[in-house]
Scaffold this active site. Structure first.
Site, PDB file in Angstrom:
ATOM      1  N   ARG A 127       2.962   5.957  -3.221  1.00 38.11           N
ATOM      2  CA  ARG A 127       4.113   6.777  -3.612  1.00 38.11           C
ATOM      3  C   ARG A 127       4.377   6.694  -5.110  1.00 38.11           C
ATOM      4  O   ARG A 127       4.852   7.658  -5.724  1.00 38.11           O
ATOM      5  CB  ARG A 127       5.341   6.349  -2.801  1.00 38.11           C
ATOM      6  CG  ARG A 127       5.242   6.808  -1.317  1.00 38.11           C
ATOM      7  CD  ARG A 127       6.094   5.951  -0.406  1.00 38.11           C
ATOM      8  NE  ARG A 127       6.190   6.458   0.954  1.00 38.11           N
ATOM      9  CZ  ARG A 127       5.267   6.283   1.918  1.00 38.11           C
ATOM     10  NH1 ARG A 127       4.148   5.649   1.655  1.00 38.11           N
ATOM     11  NH2 ARG A 127       5.467   6.763   3.132  1.00 38.11           N
ATOM     12  N   LYS A 179       0.834  -1.211   0.000  1.00 38.55           N
ATOM     13  CA  LYS A 179       0.000   0.000   0.000  1.00 38.55           C
ATOM     14  C   LYS A 179       0.869   1.262   0.000  1.00 38.55           C
ATOM     15  O   LYS A 179       0.645   2.174  -0.789  1.00 38.55           O
ATOM     16  CB  LYS A 179      -0.924  -0.027   1.233  1.00 38.55           C
ATOM     17  CG  LYS A 179      -1.852   1.174   1.359  1.00 38.55           C
ATOM     18  CD  LYS A 179      -3.087   0.823   2.153  1.00 38.55           C
ATOM     19  CE  LYS A 179      -2.888   0.883   3.657  1.00 38.55           C
ATOM     20  NZ  LYS A 179      -2.791   2.257   4.190  1.00 38.55           N
ATOM     21  N   SER A 180       1.862   1.306   0.870  1.00 39.50           N
ATOM     22  CA  SER A 180       2.711   2.505   0.969  1.00 39.50           C
ATOM     23  C   SER A 180       3.419   2.780  -0.351  1.00 39.50           C
ATOM     24  O   SER A 180       3.501   3.928  -0.807  1.00 39.50           O
ATOM     25  CB  SER A 180       3.771   2.306   2.071  1.00 39.50           C
ATOM     26  OG  SER A 180       3.156   2.210   3.316  1.00 39.50           O
ATOM     27  N   ARG A 214      -6.521   1.921  18.024  1.00 42.80           N
ATOM     28  CA  ARG A 214      -6.307   0.465  17.954  1.00 42.80           C
ATOM     29  C   ARG A 214      -5.933  -0.155  19.300  1.00 42.80           C
ATOM     30  O   ARG A 214      -5.978  -1.383  19.436  1.00 42.80           O
ATOM     31  CB  ARG A 214      -5.284   0.122  16.872  1.00 42.80           C
ATOM     32  CG  ARG A 214      -5.861   0.285  15.483  1.00 42.80           C
ATOM     33  CD  ARG A 214      -4.914  -0.159  14.378  1.00 42.80           C
ATOM     34  NE  ARG A 214      -5.546   0.024  13.082  1.00 42.80           N
ATOM     35  CZ  ARG A 214      -4.882   0.210  11.951  1.00 42.80           C
ATOM     36  NH1 ARG A 214      -3.560   0.224  11.956  1.00 42.80           N
ATOM     37  NH2 ARG A 214      -5.525   0.367  10.806  1.00 42.80           N
ATOM     38  N   ASP A 259       1.583  -1.253  11.920  1.00 42.88           N
ATOM     39  CA  ASP A 259       0.302  -1.699  11.348  1.00 42.88           C
ATOM     40  C   ASP A 259       0.004  -3.170  11.656  1.00 42.88           C
ATOM     41  O   ASP A 259      -1.118  -3.632  11.437  1.00 42.88           O
ATOM     42  CB  ASP A 259       0.291  -1.483   9.831  1.00 42.88           C
ATOM     43  CG  ASP A 259       0.276   0.000   9.468  1.00 42.88           C
ATOM     44  OD1 ASP A 259      -0.059   0.830  10.339  1.00 42.88           O
ATOM     45  OD2 ASP A 259       0.614   0.327   8.319  1.00 42.88           O
ATOM     46  N   LYS A 313      -4.615   5.817  14.649  1.00 43.99           N
ATOM     47  CA  LYS A 313      -4.761   5.122  13.360  1.00 43.99           C
ATOM     48  C   LYS A 313      -6.230   5.202  12.928  1.00 43.99           C
ATOM     49  O   LYS A 313      -6.991   5.999  13.456  1.00 43.99           O
ATOM     50  CB  LYS A 313      -4.259   3.685  13.492  1.00 43.99           C
ATOM     51  CG  LYS A 313      -2.753   3.595  13.794  1.00 43.99           C
ATOM     52  CD  LYS A 313      -1.935   4.181  12.668  1.00 43.99           C
ATOM     53  CE  LYS A 313      -0.461   4.204  12.978  1.00 43.99           C
ATOM     54  NZ  LYS A 313       0.327   4.909  11.970  1.00 43.99           N
TER      55      LYS A 313
HETATM   56  C1  S3P Z   1       2.421   4.749   6.295  1.00 44.05           C
HETATM   57  C2  S3P Z   1       3.007   5.035   7.494  1.00 44.05           C
HETATM   58  C3  S3P Z   1       2.461   4.597   8.788  1.00 44.05           C
HETATM   59  C4  S3P Z   1       1.437   3.484   8.630  1.00 44.05           C
HETATM   60  C5  S3P Z   1       0.478   3.746   7.513  1.00 44.05           C
HETATM   61  C6  S3P Z   1       1.213   3.923   6.197  1.00 44.05           C
HETATM   62  C7  S3P Z   1       3.033   5.270   5.062  1.00 44.05           C
HETATM   63  O1  S3P Z   1       1.847   5.710   9.418  1.00 44.05           O
HETATM   64  O2  S3P Z   1       0.739   3.287   9.837  1.00 44.05           O
HETATM   65  O3  S3P Z   1      -0.428   2.653   7.386  1.00 44.05           O
HETATM   66  O4  S3P Z   1       2.715   4.764   3.972  1.00 44.05           O
HETATM   67  O5  S3P Z   1       3.849   6.196   5.156  1.00 44.05           O
HETATM   68  P1  S3P Z   1       2.726   6.765  10.291  1.00 44.05           P
HETATM   69  O6  S3P Z   1       3.810   7.172   9.409  1.00 44.05           O
HETATM   70  O7  S3P Z   1       1.851   7.910  10.616  1.00 44.05           O
HETATM   71  O8  S3P Z   1       3.147   5.988  11.499  1.00 44.05           O
END
Ligand code: S3P
Length: 430
Positions: free
Chosen positions: A24, A19-20, A349, A318, A345
């Site tokens: 991007r 997902k991240s 959680r 996560d 979150k």
């Molecule tokens: C993410 C960073 C995390 C994560 C989120 C995705 C990202 O959050 O919990 O699901 O893609 O940069 P934080 O950076 O706020 O901890």
């Protein structure tokens, strides 16, 4: 969704893209010159929201299942949106997009769903304002909807009080539009996908030392342009975690999970599995576009409780809901601390995990920065209140597979946020 316990999960699965990294790839592709071709893009609601936002900002994005082609228009090619930018449930879209928008010549507004619009945005508004951005909370509650107007960004150094990749990435992306070097130091290293991908796109970037965690500063200098790339998104370790946990917990199981991203800033879950006594083997390790990838072989194991705290927390933040489920089935006590971020979150959680574990008869105590779980007692089927949090739905679906009786997961459709085919993947292992 009603689920009961099972035995013998066997087979091989692939997991949708990270997902991240998917978010991007669209963001950097849009502000790069030329075409960015993305393979194994995650078709979850969060990442689709990112695509829609950039379409509204004038970028042509073609999507054919999990292949996406972004027709980037360069660092200064975005055009004013005719409409509010709707980020849905996605905190990553909100915070990273805000960083990019603060560098634009036009006004924009960002808003999301009820959960998103109650998550803290001061953490990005403060540093962005210090850089010279004009960003405000429309309801003056430090949350979205956000309103951004033209500012003049200066290079600066930010000492972040929290280890958050969203905050770090927001500032680095704004830094692309600043008049000098921008750097961020965080208390512990958070996921570094933005840094790795910015480098691939040609940015002038120095990243924190990835492996030894001795440096937690990343910096970027303004550059003329970024250039479109070909990206293959690795399988999402946060999604794979549910199948790894299922493989460890469900009796008589053996699962091979292919092509998973094991970037050390994301892979704390694998260390926790090993420390709890899990039988996990990494195979076929290789690099793909700067990201480390491997196949993961998992077999049923007897787990024991451990303490999880400190610098490992951002690398598994996560995965804590599914770790808590594993801890409930493990012998002995598991303590999770230094994880106050869980409260902000998609849901709080600490509360959603401990309330639902209690409903399943687990002996668990919430604390201000985590929880204490006394494991080893059988879980009993219950009604699970997901509060529309995708990771709660998936974590407790795994709990249901090892609980006595029937478990009812309310609003299980919320898995669409990060893993629309979650329940289909299970069919392949039965
Ligand atoms: C993410 C960073 C995390 C994560 C989120 C995705 C990202 O959050 O919990 O699901 O893609 O940069 P934080 O950076 O706020 O901890």
């Amino acid at each position: 969704m009603e689920l009961t316990n099972i035995t013998g999960l066997k087979g091989q699965v692939t997991i949708p893209g990270d997902k991240s990294i998917s978010h991007r790839s669209i963001m950097l592709g849009s502000i790069a010159k030329g075409i960015t071709e993305v393979h194994n893009f995650l078709e979850g609601a969060d990442c689709l929201a990112t695509i829609e936002c950039f379409r509204k900002l004038g970028i042509e994005i073609e999507k054919n299942q999990d292949t996406v082609v972004v027709h980037g228009k360069g660092l200064h090619g975005l055009t004013p949106p005719t409409d509010i930018l709707d980020v849905g449930n996605s905190g990553t879209t909100t915070r990273l997009l805000a960083g990019i928008l603060c560098g634009q010549e036009f006004d924009s507004k960002i808003s999301g769903d009820e959960s998103l619009n109650s998550r803290p945005m001061k953490r990005i508004m403060e540093p962005l304002t210090q850089m010279g951005a004009n960003i405000s909370s429309i309801l003056r509650n430090d949350c979205a909807p956000l309103y951004i107007t033209k500012g003049k960004l200066h290079g600066f150094h930010y000492d972040s009080p929290i280890a958050s990749a969203q905050v770090k990435s927001c500032i680095l992306l704004a830094g692309l539009y600043a008049d000098g070097e921008t750097s961020v130091t965080e208390p512990n290293l958070s996921r570094n996908h933005t840094e790795l991908m910015l480098k691939e796109f040609g940015a002038d970037l120095m990243s924190a030392h990835e492996l030894t965690n001795t440096r937690t500063t990343a910096s970027v200098r303004p550059c003329q342009e970024l250039y479109g790339q070909k990206i293959t998104v690795p399988g999402d370790i946060s999604s794979a975690a549910y199948f790894i946990a299922a493989g460890l917990l469900v009796p008589d199981s053996e699962i091979l999970i292919k092509d998973i991203g094991i970037n050390p800033t994301r892979a704390g879950f694998l260390k926790v599995c090993e420390d709890m006594g899990g039988d996990i083997i990494l195979q076929n390790e290789h690099f793909c576009g700067g990201e480390r990838v491997a196949d993961i072989l998992v077999r049923t194991s007897n787990l024991h409780g451990i303490t999880i705290e400190g610098s490992i927390i951002p690398t598994l933040i996560d995965e804590i809901p599914i770790i808590a489920v594993m801890a409930a089935m493990a012998e002995g006590t598991t303590i999770i601390r230094d994880a106050e971020e869980l409260k902000v979150k998609e849901t709080d959680r600490i509360e959603t995990v401990t309330d639902n574990l209690k409903a399943m008869s687990c002996d668990v105590t919430p604390t201000f920065d985590g929880m204490i779980i006394e494991g080893g007692k059988p879980l009993l089927g219950a009604t699970i209140h997901t509060l529309l949090d995708h990771r709660i739905a998936m974590a407790f679906s795994i709990a249901a597979l090892v609980a006595e009786g029937t478990t009812n997961i309310l609003d299980s459709d919320c898995v669409d946020v990060s893993y629309p085919s979650f329940y289909d993947t299970f069919e392949l292992l039965l």
